[in-house]
Scaffold this active site. Structure first.
Site, PDB file in Angstrom:
ATOM      1  N   ARG A  98       1.035  -1.095   0.079  1.00 22.52           N
ATOM      2  CA  ARG A  98      -0.129  -0.053   0.084  1.00 22.52           C
ATOM      3  C   ARG A  98       0.761   1.320  -0.053  1.00 22.52           C
ATOM      4  NH1 ARG A  98      -2.832   2.226   4.836  1.00 22.52           N
ATOM      5  NH2 ARG A  98      -4.092   3.806   4.007  1.00 22.52           N
ATOM      6  N   HIS A 223      -6.071  -6.171  -4.008  1.00 19.08           N
ATOM      7  CA  HIS A 223      -6.768  -6.442  -2.712  1.00 19.08           C
ATOM      8  C   HIS A 223      -6.714  -7.950  -2.157  1.00 19.08           C
ATOM      9  CE1 HIS A 223      -8.952  -2.217  -3.322  1.00 19.08           C
ATOM     10  NE2 HIS A 223      -7.976  -2.242  -2.500  1.00 19.08           N
TER      11      HIS A 223
END
Length: 315
Positions: A98, A223
């Protein structure tokens, strides 16, 4: 972006075709790492006779990556080994990935500002709402970063993102060093908003970053790692049953509908309503190898947004 056409075979002269009137022109930079070639065959009238006229039209997209020293290359390899150990020990691959994504994803093709140039460590940028919790990633990486001062912070963060995918069983993402560190952080608001839909995704990824529809879907598959935290994003929970394994289960879960304990963001569900996005979701759910190949390329493109490394088209 890399041209999607693939090199063809150079057309050969057929028996009986006169040599006169045949022109072959080939333009290619010796620095080009990727070359795509489009061949056109036409007919020209010479001295009242028809003869074959071949023209090789070349679109060469040259990825001229910066040159780094051998010492720099060795530092990359050593830091990769230490990053593997840290990420495996701390189970922090989702957080590190991230960090790398949010560093790169601020690039704007029109203003040539933002992007993967090390500004993510700036307190003002870490304070952006979309970056909540990333200060933890910066602190986790700092002891390794301090051991390799030769590396730019920009390269180090993107390298860490590549290693995070590798350690969790994902594809090998190409990594090319040479990103300079910049000091000025981008304005807030360039990263995706999970509460939005298809139009928003295309504005952020295509209009601002210059990526493609395929890149959007492939990167959404990231994800498969990690979970959302309510105090950071307003959402809670993982996308898959094993959030520390990089695989294609994100797409499988997306197609089978919402389930207790698993998260589907509005931007996730939006992929199913779009006639371009949905076939890619279905493709990746059925074929993990196809997902891995497209993800690796999309991740590379994301990590290389900006003027360095550069790409030129030579006609």
């Amino acid at each position: 972006m890399e041209d999607s056409r693939k090199s063809g075979d150079i057309p050969s002269y057929k028996e009986g075709v006169p040599e006169r009137g045949v022109l072959v022109s080939l333009v290619c930079s010796i620095l080009a790492l990727r070359v795509s070639t489009l061949f056109r065959v036409t007919v020209s009238l010479i001295d009242g006779k028809f003869s074959a006229f071949f023209r090789i039209s070349v679109m060469s997209r040259c990825y001229c990556y910066p040159t780094v020293s051998e010492e720099y290359k060795k530092a990359i390899e050593k830091s990769k080994r230490k990053l593997r150990g840290l990420i495996a020990e701390k189970n922090c691959a989702p957080l590190i990935l991230r960090l790398a994504w949010h560093s790169a994803g601020t690039f704007d093709v029109k203003t040539k500002t933002g992007g993967p140039f090390g500004t993510i460590k700036n307190p003002v940028e870490l304070g952006h709402a979309a970056n909540a919790g990333l200060d933890i990633a910066v602190r986790l990486l700092e002891p390794i970063r301090e051991q390799f001062p030769i590396l730019s912070y920009a390269d180090f963060v993107q390298l860490a993102g590549v290693v995070a995918v590798e350690v969790t069983g994902g594809p090998d993402v190409p990594f090319h060093p040479g990103r300079p560190d910049k000091t000025e952080s981008p304005v807030e608001g360039r990263l995706p908003d999970a509460n939005q839909g298809v139009d928003h995704l295309r504005v952020v990824f295509k209009q601002h970053m210059g990526l493609s529809d395929q890149d959007i879907v492939a990167l959404s598959g990231g994800h498969t790692l990690g979970r959302a935290h309510k105090e950071r994003s307003g959402f809670e929970g993982p996308w898959t049953r094993d959030p520390l394994i990089f695989d294609n289960n994100y797409f499988k879960e997306l197609l089978t509908g919402e389930k207790a304990g698993l998260l589907q963001l509005p931007t996730d569900k939006a992929l199913l309503s779009d006639p371009v996005f949905r076939p890619l979701v279905e493709k990746y759910a059925a074929d993990e190898d196809a997902f891995f190949a497209d993800y690796a390329e999309a991740h590379r493109r994301l990590s290389e947004l900006g003027p360095t490394p550069s790409a030129k088209a030579v006609n």
